[in-house]
Design a protein around this motif. Sequence first.
Motif, PDB file in Angstrom:
ATOM      1  N   ARG A 168       0.864  -1.178   0.000  1.00 13.81           N
ATOM      2  CA  ARG A 168       0.000   0.000   0.000  1.00 13.81           C
ATOM      3  C   ARG A 168       0.900   1.227   0.000  1.00 13.81           C
ATOM      4  O   ARG A 168       1.514   1.551   1.004  1.00 13.81           O
ATOM      5  CB  ARG A 168      -0.920   0.009   1.223  1.00 13.81           C
ATOM      6  N   ALA A 172      -3.150   0.905  -7.585  1.00 16.29           N
ATOM      7  CA  ALA A 172      -4.343   1.560  -7.072  1.00 16.29           C
ATOM      8  C   ALA A 172      -3.834   2.857  -6.470  1.00 16.29           C
ATOM      9  O   ALA A 172      -3.275   2.873  -5.382  1.00 16.29           O
ATOM     10  CB  ALA A 172      -5.022   0.699  -6.024  1.00 16.29           C
ATOM     11  N   PRO A 220      -3.362   6.467  -4.758  1.00 13.76           N
ATOM     12  CA  PRO A 220      -4.019   7.138  -3.642  1.00 13.76           C
ATOM     13  C   PRO A 220      -4.944   8.224  -4.172  1.00 13.76           C
ATOM     14  O   PRO A 220      -4.767   8.732  -5.262  1.00 13.76           O
ATOM     15  CB  PRO A 220      -2.870   7.733  -2.833  1.00 13.76           C
ATOM     16  N   TRP A 221      -5.938   8.555  -3.411  1.00  9.04           N
ATOM     17  CA  TRP A 221      -6.907   9.565  -3.835  1.00  9.04           C
ATOM     18  C   TRP A 221      -7.116  10.569  -2.718  1.00  9.04           C
ATOM     19  O   TRP A 221      -6.827  10.301  -1.550  1.00  9.04           O
ATOM     20  CB  TRP A 221      -8.244   8.917  -4.221  1.00  9.04           C
ATOM     21  N   LYS A 222      -7.617  11.711  -3.110  1.00  6.40           N
ATOM     22  CA  LYS A 222      -7.954  12.727  -2.123  1.00  6.40           C
ATOM     23  C   LYS A 222      -9.112  13.542  -2.695  1.00  6.40           C
ATOM     24  O   LYS A 222      -9.044  14.028  -3.816  1.00  6.40           O
ATOM     25  CB  LYS A 222      -6.757  13.641  -1.850  1.00  6.40           C
ATOM     26  N   TYR A 272      -6.029   0.959   1.820  1.00  2.00           N
ATOM     27  CA  TYR A 272      -6.884   1.142   0.656  1.00  2.00           C
ATOM     28  C   TYR A 272      -8.275   0.637   0.968  1.00  2.00           C
ATOM     29  O   TYR A 272      -8.436  -0.308   1.732  1.00  2.00           O
ATOM     30  CB  TYR A 272      -6.336   0.371  -0.555  1.00  2.00           C
ATOM     31  N   ASP A 285     -12.498   0.345  -0.871  1.00  2.00           N
ATOM     32  CA  ASP A 285     -13.236   0.328  -2.133  1.00  2.00           C
ATOM     33  C   ASP A 285     -13.579   1.731  -2.606  1.00  2.00           C
ATOM     34  O   ASP A 285     -13.999   1.916  -3.751  1.00  2.00           O
ATOM     35  CB  ASP A 285     -14.504  -0.504  -1.991  1.00  2.00           C
ATOM     36  N   ARG A 337     -11.674   3.849  -3.562  1.00  2.00           N
ATOM     37  CA  ARG A 337     -10.808   4.183  -4.694  1.00  2.00           C
ATOM     38  C   ARG A 337     -11.484   3.943  -6.037  1.00  2.00           C
ATOM     39  O   ARG A 337     -11.203   4.638  -7.002  1.00  2.00           O
ATOM     40  CB  ARG A 337      -9.500   3.412  -4.618  1.00  2.00           C
ATOM     41  N   ALA A 343     -13.394   7.078  -6.583  1.00  2.00           N
ATOM     42  CA  ALA A 343     -12.474   8.193  -6.775  1.00  2.00           C
ATOM     43  C   ALA A 343     -11.837   8.149  -8.161  1.00  2.00           C
ATOM     44  O   ALA A 343     -11.653   9.188  -8.797  1.00  2.00           O
ATOM     45  CB  ALA A 343     -11.393   8.173  -5.688  1.00  2.00           C
ATOM     46  N   GLU A 344     -11.505   6.942  -8.642  1.00  2.00           N
ATOM     47  CA  GLU A 344     -10.907   6.800  -9.976  1.00  2.00           C
ATOM     48  C   GLU A 344     -11.840   7.298 -11.070  1.00  2.00           C
ATOM     49  O   GLU A 344     -11.414   7.645 -12.152  1.00  2.00           O
ATOM     50  CB  GLU A 344     -10.545   5.339 -10.237  1.00  2.00           C
TER      51      GLU A 344
END
Length: 131
Positions: free
Chosen positions: A16, A45, A47-49, A79, A81, A83, A86-87
Amino acid sequence: AENVIADECAAYLDIRVPFGVDREKLKLKISKITNADETIAVKEALPWKTSEESELPKAVEMAGSEIGLKMSNVNFSGYTDARFFAEKGIPVANVGPGDLKFAHSANEELPLNELEKAKEFYKTLAFKLLK
């Protein structure tokens, strides 16, 4: 049999990678450690914000405040779900009761009063988002 040496071996690493870590440097480091002759396949995968300007973080903070919870932004190194949403550009927030140090561990625990407070929070948040 115990005296047989396999022709090949495969290993799968689930790493991760948090914000700020250079993925290419990490892959290079893994290659050096493993002496891998083949290319390391990576299923990333990222990272998202969610932007703090988005309606969601504001609604989360307002819902928490309304029921007496202090909400805070925490960089989470795992991580979820979320993500997948977010994707696709859908604002997401990971919000939940309990202490992260116990999440998905052998000693996972959640005080019942926190579960009740979470129920109240989610209901309040849903009404805020539906207005």
